[in-house]
Design a protein around this motif. Structure first.
Motif, PDB file in Angstrom:
ATOM      1  N   GLY A 105     -17.669  16.546   5.784  1.00  0.00           N
ATOM      2  CA  GLY A 105     -16.527  15.974   5.337  1.00  0.00           C
ATOM      3  C   GLY A 105     -16.451  15.523   3.957  1.00  0.00           C
ATOM      4  N   THR A 106     -15.304  14.500   3.546  1.00  0.00           N
ATOM      5  CA  THR A 106     -15.446  14.151   2.243  1.00  0.00           C
ATOM      6  C   THR A 106     -15.314  12.673   2.337  1.00  0.00           C
ATOM      7  N   PRO A 107     -15.638  11.863   0.965  1.00  0.00           N
ATOM      8  CA  PRO A 107     -15.509  10.281   1.118  1.00  0.00           C
ATOM      9  C   PRO A 107     -13.907  10.096   0.843  1.00  0.00           C
ATOM     10  N   PRO A 108     -13.427   9.030   1.398  1.00  0.00           N
ATOM     11  CA  PRO A 108     -12.089   8.576   1.132  1.00  0.00           C
ATOM     12  C   PRO A 108     -11.511   8.418  -0.023  1.00  0.00           C
ATOM     13  N   ARG A 109     -10.427   8.685  -0.304  1.00  0.00           N
ATOM     14  CA  ARG A 109      -9.657   8.511  -1.521  1.00  0.00           C
ATOM     15  C   ARG A 109      -8.782   6.972  -1.380  1.00  0.00           C
ATOM     16  N   GLU A 110      -8.291   6.691  -2.452  1.00  0.00           N
ATOM     17  CA  GLU A 110      -7.513   5.449  -2.490  1.00  0.00           C
ATOM     18  C   GLU A 110      -6.230   5.590  -1.510  1.00  0.00           C
ATOM     19  N   PRO A 111      -6.408   4.745  -0.469  1.00  0.00           N
ATOM     20  CA  PRO A 111      -5.211   4.883   0.661  1.00  0.00           C
ATOM     21  C   PRO A 111      -3.858   4.495  -0.031  1.00  0.00           C
ATOM     22  N   THR A 112      -2.849   5.038   0.528  1.00  0.00           N
ATOM     23  CA  THR A 112      -1.299   4.754   0.104  1.00  0.00           C
ATOM     24  C   THR A 112      -0.971   3.521   1.061  1.00  0.00           C
ATOM     25  N   VAL A 113      -0.683   2.122   0.458  1.00  0.00           N
ATOM     26  CA  VAL A 113      -0.259   1.088   1.128  1.00  0.00           C
ATOM     27  C   VAL A 113       1.093   0.578   0.890  1.00  0.00           C
ATOM     28  N   ILE A 114       1.921   0.227   2.001  1.00  0.00           N
ATOM     29  CA  ILE A 114       3.374  -0.181   1.829  1.00  0.00           C
ATOM     30  C   ILE A 114       3.356  -1.526   2.817  1.00  0.00           C
ATOM     31  N   CYS A 115       3.942  -2.369   2.404  1.00  0.00           N
ATOM     32  CA  CYS A 115       4.149  -3.700   3.030  1.00  0.00           C
ATOM     33  C   CYS A 115       5.778  -3.979   3.084  1.00  0.00           C
ATOM     34  N   ARG A 116       6.254  -4.712   4.273  1.00  0.00           N
ATOM     35  CA  ARG A 116       7.627  -4.684   4.494  1.00  0.00           C
ATOM     36  C   ARG A 116       7.799  -5.721   5.543  1.00  0.00           C
ATOM     37  N   SER A 117       9.050  -6.317   5.291  1.00  0.00           N
ATOM     38  CA  SER A 117       9.190  -7.492   6.455  1.00  0.00           C
ATOM     39  C   SER A 117      10.733  -7.167   6.925  1.00  0.00           C
ATOM     40  N   ASN A 118      10.599  -6.640   8.446  1.00  0.00           N
ATOM     41  CA  ASN A 118      11.649  -6.339   8.996  1.00  0.00           C
ATOM     42  C   ASN A 118      11.963  -7.410  10.025  1.00  0.00           C
ATOM     43  N   THR A 119      11.328  -8.745  10.053  1.00  0.00           N
ATOM     44  CA  THR A 119      11.298  -9.603  10.912  1.00  0.00           C
ATOM     45  C   THR A 119      11.487 -11.047  10.178  1.00  0.00           C
ATOM     46  N   TYR A 120      11.904 -10.893   9.027  1.00  0.00           N
ATOM     47  CA  TYR A 120      11.899 -12.138   8.177  1.00  0.00           C
ATOM     48  C   TYR A 120      12.999 -13.126   8.737  1.00  0.00           C
ATOM     49  N   PRO A 121      12.617 -14.562   8.932  1.00  0.00           N
ATOM     50  CA  PRO A 121      11.319 -15.257   8.065  1.00  0.00           C
ATOM     51  C   PRO A 121      10.054 -15.179   8.867  1.00  0.00           C
ATOM     52  N   LYS A 122       9.965 -14.543   9.916  1.00  0.00           N
ATOM     53  CA  LYS A 122       8.643 -14.624  10.501  1.00  0.00           C
ATOM     54  C   LYS A 122       7.489 -14.071   9.956  1.00  0.00           C
ATOM     55  N   GLY A 123       7.638 -12.913   9.425  1.00  0.00           N
ATOM     56  CA  GLY A 123       6.334 -12.352   9.115  1.00  0.00           C
ATOM     57  C   GLY A 123       6.396 -11.002   8.154  1.00  0.00           C
ATOM     58  N   PHE A 124       5.511 -10.212   8.076  1.00  0.00           N
ATOM     59  CA  PHE A 124       5.712  -8.752   7.573  1.00  0.00           C
ATOM     60  C   PHE A 124       4.486  -8.151   8.024  1.00  0.00           C
ATOM     61  N   TYR A 125       4.529  -6.732   7.736  1.00  0.00           N
ATOM     62  CA  TYR A 125       3.868  -5.834   8.175  1.00  0.00           C
ATOM     63  C   TYR A 125       3.453  -4.891   7.032  1.00  0.00           C
ATOM     64  N   CYS A 126       2.118  -4.354   7.043  1.00  0.00           N
ATOM     65  CA  CYS A 126       1.683  -3.432   6.117  1.00  0.00           C
ATOM     66  C   CYS A 126       0.806  -2.399   6.792  1.00  0.00           C
ATOM     67  N   SER A 127       1.320  -0.975   6.288  1.00  0.00           N
ATOM     68  CA  SER A 127       0.901   0.204   6.784  1.00  0.00           C
ATOM     69  C   SER A 127       0.014   0.880   5.620  1.00  0.00           C
ATOM     70  N   TRP A 128      -0.768   1.927   6.144  1.00  0.00           N
ATOM     71  CA  TRP A 128      -1.546   2.626   5.103  1.00  0.00           C
ATOM     72  C   TRP A 128      -1.806   4.050   5.773  1.00  0.00           C
ATOM     73  N   HIS A 129      -2.161   4.911   4.892  1.00  0.00           N
ATOM     74  CA  HIS A 129      -2.734   6.151   5.201  1.00  0.00           C
ATOM     75  C   HIS A 129      -3.329   6.886   4.164  1.00  0.00           C
ATOM     76  N   GLN A 130      -4.116   7.942   4.365  1.00  0.00           N
ATOM     77  CA  GLN A 130      -4.734   8.896   3.507  1.00  0.00           C
ATOM     78  C   GLN A 130      -4.066   9.922   3.522  1.00  0.00           C
ATOM     79  N   LEU A 131      -3.696  10.283   1.796  1.00  0.00           N
ATOM     80  CA  LEU A 131      -2.994  11.568   1.534  1.00  0.00           C
ATOM     81  C   LEU A 131      -3.901  12.558   1.707  1.00  0.00           C
TER      82      LEU A 131
END
Length: 360
Positions: A105-131
């Motif tokens: 295999g290969t070592p990982p690269r820097e993941p792409t990270v996105i954060c968003r609050s669709n439940t404001y003002p309760k909290g937010f979520y962050c998601s990530w993936h490898q390109l």
């Protein structure tokens, strides 16, 4: 004497346990991870350098480019085709001494990270993936900081690469710092993002959008929708909406921005043309617009055509006049001149022949 026997039994038992453990370690495959394109060396257990061994991969002879150096198998410039279960056997009796599962295999690269609050003002979520895929198992470590303290991170049960974080306070002036590190057997890589609370507020799209024609009005459509169910406090944190619509025959959209109303009447529709309609939502003060809702289609009211009265043609009898049957005394139809000339020629033809013979 009894103590001596007991001691000997313990020594024998320990030797058996060690021998069993060594034997089991030879049978249980161990994992070895290597980078694509590298030269790989696999060691057959703890055999000495002068040991003679043979190797198999997935139960067959190793056919890839390789070389043997005592108890070691060396593969050159490995790729994904070298993945497999390798076993080594000590000559001359062919006793299996080790089993290795090779993962390329290969070592990982820097993941792409996105954060968003669709439940404001309760909290937010962050998601990530490898390109870029790593081809081997890769895990992610998440750390969230706010006002110099770590926040609790909860893994999302429905999404593998997503976590949820509760807002410690509302209207905070301190930024949030999120670090996601991708880790596998060949290395690790990290991505860090910093954001303000207000910049990640983005509702989900409005739900249950409907468009209905208005009876007796050929240019109007009544559009209604509901706020997203994930928005927790619509009373204290109201949403505004953005409506777009167009007839299918055109590419250009028409737009209407609305306050907190969840319905709108389109008054400039083309009569008889099918329309496509979508709605987006946004917090009235902060954040960004949601994605567009699922498109709905509608056609303004069309007047029902008048029923066609079926007519049947009446055949009137036509009067036919018949000629009276001619009587026997009635004059006959004259013969054509061509017929009389033919009879005269037949009557005088012997006289003409005789005159011709007389002059000869």
């Amino acid at each position: 004497m009894a103590n001596l026997v007991t001691s000997l039994c313990c020594v024998v038992l320990a030797a058996v346990v060690v021998a069993y453990a060594q034997r089991r370690s030879q049978l249980v495959a161990r994992n070895q991870y290597e980078r694509i394109g590298s030269d790989v060396t696999m060691q057959c257990g703890s055999l000495d350098n002068d040991a003679s061994v043979s190797w198999k991969v997935n139960g067959t002879d190793v056919k890839a480019q390789h070389r043997l150096e005592g108890p070691r198998l060396i593969l050159n410039e490995v790729d994904l085709g070298h993945n497999g279960l390798y076993s080594c056997f000590q000559n001359p009796h062919g006793e299996r001494r080790d089993t290795i599962y090779l993962h390329i295999g290969t070592p990982p690269r820097e993941p792409t990270v996105i954060c968003r609050s669709n439940t404001y003002p309760k909290g937010f979520y962050c998601s990530w993936h490898q390109l870029h895929t790593t081809y081997i198992p890769t895990t992610f470590e998440v750390d969230v900081q706010h006002n110099q303290r770590s926040l609790e991170v909860q893994k999302d049960p429905d999404h593998k690469n997503r976590c949820r974080v509760r807002f410690p306070e509302v209207f905070s002036s301190f930024p949030y710092k999120v670090n996601v590190t991708a880790v596998n057997a060949l290395g690790k890589a990290s991505t860090t993002i910093i954001f303000e609370e207000s910049s990640i507020v983005k509702p989900d799209p409005p739900e249950r959008v409907t468009a209905t024609p208005i009876r007796f009005n050929a240019r109007r459509l009544e559009v209604s929708w509901h706020s997203p169910a994930t928005w927790p406090d619509i009373d204290n944190f109201p949403l505004k909406y953005f409506l777009r619509y167009r007839p299918l025959i055109k590419e250009q959209w028409q737009h209407v921005e609305l306050s907190d109303s969840t319905f709108h009447t389109i008054t400039d529709a083309y009569a008889g043309k099918e329309y496509i309609i979508q709605v987006a939502a946004k917090d009235t003060e902060i954040g960004t617009w949601s994605d567009w809702s699922v498109a709905v289609h509608a056609t303004p009211w069309i007047e029902d055509p008048l029923p066609i009265t079926s007519t049947t043609e009446v055949d009137f009898p036509t009067e036919t006049k018949t000629s009276p049957i001619p009587s026997s005394n009635a004059p006959q139809k004259a013969e054509p001149p061509v017929g009389r000339a033919a009879r005269l020629l037949t009557f005088f033809s012997p006289l003409l022949l005789g005159m011709l013979l007389l002059f000869m």
